[in-house]
Enzyme design. Structure first.
Site, PDB file in Angstrom:
ATOM      1  N   ASP A 568       0.843  -0.959  -0.260  1.00 44.89           N
ATOM      2  CA  ASP A 568       0.349   0.169   0.258  1.00 44.89           C
ATOM      3  C   ASP A 568       0.522   1.123   0.541  1.00 44.89           C
ATOM      4  O   ASP A 568       1.860   1.517   0.417  1.00 44.89           O
ATOM      5  CB  ASP A 568      -0.443  -0.191   0.794  1.00 44.89           C
ATOM      6  CG  ASP A 568      -1.855   1.331   0.774  1.00 44.89           C
ATOM      7  OD1 ASP A 568      -2.903   1.323   0.769  1.00 44.89           O
ATOM      8  OD2 ASP A 568      -1.290   1.925   2.614  1.00 44.89           O
ATOM      9  N   GLU A 605       1.940   0.652  -5.052  1.00 38.23           N
ATOM     10  CA  GLU A 605       1.085   1.393  -5.742  1.00 38.23           C
ATOM     11  C   GLU A 605       2.118   3.058  -5.398  1.00 38.23           C
ATOM     12  O   GLU A 605       2.798   2.595  -4.703  1.00 38.23           O
ATOM     13  CB  GLU A 605      -0.248   1.958  -4.714  1.00 38.23           C
ATOM     14  CG  GLU A 605      -1.367   1.687  -4.702  1.00 38.23           C
ATOM     15  CD  GLU A 605      -2.182   2.132  -3.636  1.00 38.23           C
ATOM     16  OE1 GLU A 605      -3.305   2.181  -3.825  1.00 38.23           O
ATOM     17  OE2 GLU A 605      -2.565   2.180  -2.506  1.00 38.23           O
TER      18      GLU A 605
END
Length: 980
Positions: A568, A605
């Site tokens: 993340d 990400e």
């Protein structure tokens, strides 16, 4: 000497007895376990490696520390407070604007005027205060001298955001370790002796240099004993409170730990196993400017009581924690010969079964639902696995905040009540949001402890139940033929400060684990409480945690079957952290560790924003820094080109598949602009279909030959960034933002039919499925999943997140989505939800599932869709229908295999020698004439020939003319059978 300093205090703080030996009060420690990682030392001209294991911290026998009452919780911390005004000099100690960066250097962006001076102050009891006379309450006042040569190069490399700060030196012979346990401040004085500026200090630099540590941490188990190790170099005292169970009011034993070079440790009896413990850490905390008594879990916890109240003593190597057949599981897993063969399906544990009535009620929404072989959900996963999905990406499974572990405490809304309201009513969201923080739903991006499975997904959150059931889940997925990816969230923590019940790391070494701005306040760009992987022990904790999930490195006779990690906000981690992670995991072997670490895929990400943007805190793991690493990052360019705009743009901005220029929705009125946008979008998609390779050469919409890196987004950023296909994760939807079907329903003209919207949904997934690189699908893409147009359903409950794996409903029109994130768009949303023609029928959903499965079967029918190298893609992949005269809204891609008479191109596919993919996003049939493809013996792919999609069956190709006919909103795949 120029760096000499004077000691101006009568305190005996620096005149301390010799250091204590390693603790022996509870017997000698067992030998450390076999090392699983060698951590390189921070760069230094001295020898921190030697210092790490040999030098001993000297106790503060001369200090007496204040005591404070036990505090269980607090709603305030410095991370949530606004920085005080710079004009309020009296509050200067609330800031930490200076950095103690090495043992002998302090960095501060302050001016020392004329014959002024600079001093370091330390207070053992946190008694420093500011008055008209300067700093008061110190035990030590040490003069600093400015180094006119500035900060050392190694400091600038580690802390680039302070490269222009002034450097102030302490005498190298000074033992600074005792000072690091005190409240600290620096102050400047003018030639008249008046204080001109003062501030607190940030300590990570000097802590890394003096206390970087590679030895054991957490609880270690031997046949006779249990040993504890805690890294807490700024703590003044550490005790461990032992509890017989997770809810006992009083500890059965309190033991003081002994310190050795910043690591606190003790040894206890084997009988501790199955008990619980909490650390009591007495430490200066900058958020309160006091010596606080903090109560914290073990950062290396492997088990917990409910809601992470206490850490469980649990030996993961124990046979009692292994499901039947666990030791042999690794050998039953399906082979993945190359990362290019991966396809990823993103799934939330609760979504999978919370609404599945074929699952027994006690197992719904939890780990055990995956073990029920006859449920609707498991049948669907089997179908996806058989079609080609290789990896299940599970949203956060670690201990997170936002959901009570004890189900009996949940407060839920009755579904029958919600069904009574109209599809465009605001009543559903009002009832859901009233209990959203008390129900059983949250995505889980609220990390508390990274190394323990979440308790709310287990049938019992106490004891070892969550560990066993998590392993059963992984085991069951493996038996289906699916590998498991864990969603890890190392970029932030949910809690901070000395009193927050969800705070752990910031209680143990305050100011170290969380990244702070130049005023000393916690950075919150990720959400809250950004972590700092540029600090040695933060990086170590991350790598240790990944090793924990990948393989139990304390016991080598069983396997933790995790095959990938999705990071993340990976861009908020340092590239160095990701590279060390990759190297460490890759070094694991089946023979030695029970795991083939080279098969573990890493992706995340790679967004570049906040304080880390443009390498503001060091080279970060963002998209443009990762080429050549083999680490994947999400390709938002192909997503935005397919769907239009971005998640942060106007909700009606159309894209390639949903009507841009070809079937306008009335948002834009400039036809010429829309035509150009459509052409540019096609360029972006074509680059993405070539794995977003920066060096891939194609012809753009202007007819120029360009590289992928020369195709630019609207703000001038290169579209392509990857150097190999597995560095690109192509996707069109994910858990964030609206679902694919909802986006299509929002952006298409109101007047089109639901049949057309379903075809557009399929068109979008076909682009991802047939692209080079790694395809990624959000659960429900294949079944027209809706969240009733909710753009951020992280806390919207089961009602808006419902995933119906019986395919009876796609969850469209279950009420206006929660107002907080969607209210401004309600005027657009309401008429669509109210219109019954928008809602798909079961026949639409079943057709979508079949079409999706067929796409996967086509992808895995030929290795040409999964090329392994950039060179192979450049040699074999071509785009036709390019340049200024191309047919709008049509992509034509060919992939060529080697054959006799074609020198230099090897044969990869034994069945097909040539593949052509035609994507027609137009609302009408198109004919495309390609002289370059004339005389090919192409035919529609066998899977599409037998499909129940009658439109795709009408696709044709004429060998004599090279003319293709493709129906409206259809992706057709033509293949050339290899001549035998």
């Amino acid at each position: 000497m120029w760096w000499a300093m004077s000691l101006l205090s009568s305190s005996p703080l620096l005149h301390i007895p010799s250091s204590t030996p390693p603790p022996t009060s509870r017997g000698s420690f067992p030998p450390p376990p076999r090392p699983t990682i060698s951590y390189p030392p921070p760069s230094s001209s001295s020898s921190p490696e030697r210092r790490r294991f040999i030098s001993k911290v000297k106790p503060l026998h001369s200090l007496t520390f204040p005591t404070h009452p036990i505090r269980c919780c607090s709603t305030s911390s410095m991370s949530s407070q606004a920085s005080p005004s710079t004009s309020q000099v009296q509050d200067c100690l609330l800031y930490s604007r200076a950095y103690w960066v090495t043992e002998s250097v302090i960095a501060w962006n302050v001016d020392v005027l004329g014959n002024g001076s600079c001093y370091l102050f330390a207070s053992k009891g946190a008694a420093l205060s500011f008055s008209d006379d300067g700093i008061q309450g110190q035990d030590v006042k040490i003069k600093l001298e400015e180094d006119n040569y500035g900060l050392p190069a190694k400091v600038i490399e580690k802390f680039p955001h302070i490269r222009d700060y002034r450097a102030f030196r302490l005498r190298p012979s000074l033992d600074v370790k005792p000072l690091l346990k005190c409240q600290l401040a620096v102050a400047t004085f003018n030639s008249d002796g008046n204080c001109s500026d003062a501030t607190g200090l940030q300590l990570p630099g000097v802590l890394d240099e003096l206390f970087s540590y590679s030895g054991p941490l957490g609880a270690l188990y031997s046949n006779e004993a249990v040993s504890l190790f805690l890294w807490a170099p700024t703590a003044q005292e550490v005790q461990v409170c032992i509890y017989r169970d997770g809810s006992a009011d009083n500890p059965q034993e309190i033991i003081r730990l002994e310190e050795y070079n910043g690591v606190w440790s003790t040894k206890g009896p084997k009988g501790w196993e199955g008990c619980y413990y909490v650390y009591e850490v007495s430490v200066y905390h900058p958020s309160t400017q006091k010596i606080e008594k903090c109560y914290a879990n073990d950062p290396y916890a492997r088990g917990l009581s409910s809601d992470a109240q206490r850490t469980l003593f649990v030996n993961l190597g124990s046979d009692t924690l292994k499901p039947e057949g666990w030791d042999k599981l690794a050998h039953q897993k399906p082979d993945v010969l190359s990362f290019s063969d991966i396809s990823i399906y993103e799934l939330h544990i609760r979504d999978f079964s919370a609404s599945d009535h074929t699952v027994e009620p006690k197992s719904r929404g939890g780990y055990l639902a995956f073990t029920l072989q006859d449920s609707a959900g498991v049948h669907h996963l089997k179908k996806l696995s058989n079609a080609g999905i290789s990896h299940i990406h599970l949203l956060p499974t670690f201990q997170f905040a936002g959901v009570d572990d004890k189900k009996e405490n949940w407060n839920c809304v009755d579904g029958e009540t919600l069904k009574k309201f109209p599809p465009d009513s605001a009543q559903q969201q009002a009832l859901i949001t009233a209990v959203q923080n008390d129900d059983g739903y949250n995505w889980g991006y609220n990390p508390v402890l990274w190394g323990v499975p979440k308790g709310s997904y287990a049938s019992n959150p106490n004891g070892s139940c969550r560990i066993i059931e998590f392993r059963k889940m992984v085991q069951a997925l493996n038996h289906i033929g699916l590998r498991v990816v864990l969603d890890v969230v190392y970029n932030h923590l949910h809690g901070s400060g000395p009193f927050d019940e969800n705070s752990v790391l910031d209680k143990i070494v305050p100011g170290y684990y969380l990244r702070r701005n130049t005023d000393g306040f916690i950075e919150n760009s990720t959400c809250v409480n950004n972590t700092a992987s540029e600090h040695f022990m933060v990086e170590r904790l991350i790598i240790d945690d990944l090793l924990h999930w990948t393989v139990d490195y304390k016991s080598y006779d069983f396997f933790v079957q995790v095959d990938g990690f999705r990071f993340d906000l990976m861009g908020h981690l340092m590239k160095r952290t990701m590279m060390r992670t990759k190297d460490v995991l890759s070094s694991l072997t089946t023979e030695q560790d029970g795991v083939d670490g080279s098969s573990v895929y890493l992706y995340g990400e790679g967004w570049d924003f906040g304080e880390v943007a443009k390498n503001g805190r060091g080279v970060n793991a963002s998209q443009f820094n990762l080429p050549g690493t083999g680490i994947g990052s999400f390709n938002d360019r192909i997503r935005d080109a397919i769907l239009g705009g971005s998640p942060f743009g106007h909700p009606l901005q159309q894209g390639f598949v949903n009507g841009l220029f070809l079937q306008p929705n009335g948002h834009n009125q400039d036809t010429a602009t829309e035509r150009l946008m459509l052409a540019v979008s096609k360029d972006h998609i074509q680059v993405g279909m070539a794995a977003n390779l920066r060096d891939f050469v194609l012809t753009d919409c202007e007819g120029k030959e360009v590289k992928g890196s020369e195709v630019l987004t609207h703000d001038g950023v290169p579209v392509a960034y990857a150097s190999c296909p597995t560095e690109t994760v192509n996707y069109v939807s994910a858990h964030d933002n609206e679902t694919l079907f909802d986006i299509v329903s929002l952006k298409t003209p109101i007047g089109i039919s639901v049949d057309e919207r379903c075809r557009i949904n399929h068109l979008a997934t076909s682009i991802i499925a047939l692209s080079q690189g790694i395809p990624f699908f959000h659960s429900g893409d294949e079944m027209l999943r809706s969240k009733s147009l909710d753009r951020d359903s992280y806390n919207s409950g089961d009602w808006f997140n419902r995933l119906d794996l019986t395919f009876s409903s796609n969850n469209w029109g279950v009420g206006l989505p929660p107002e907080e994130k969607n209210g401004k768009n309600w005027p657009l949303i309401q008429p669509r939800l109210a219109d019954p023609s928008f809602k798909p029928q079961k026949s639409h959903i079943l057709a979508a599932v079949e079409n999706f499965s067929n796409l996967l079967l086509i992808r895995y029918s030929s290795p040409l869709f999964r090329l392994k190298t950039a060179n192979a893609i450049q040699e074999r992949v071509r785009f036709h229908n390019t340049g200024s005269s191309s047919v709008p809204g049509v992509i034509v891609m060919s992939i060529e295999d080697g054959h006799d008479g074609l020198p230099g191109l090897s044969q990869l596919d034994p069945i097909y020698s040539y593949v052509v993919v035609i994507i027609n996003s137009c609302p009408s049939e198109i004919s495309f004439l390609s002289p370059g493809l004339r005389a090919r013996t192409l035919q529609l792919h066998p899977i599409q020939l037998t499909s129940t999609d009658y439109a795709v069956k009408d696709s044709t190709y004429e060998t004599s003319t090279g003319c293709f006919n493709v129906p409206a909103r259809t992706t057709s795949v033509f293949v050339e059978l290899r001549k035998i």
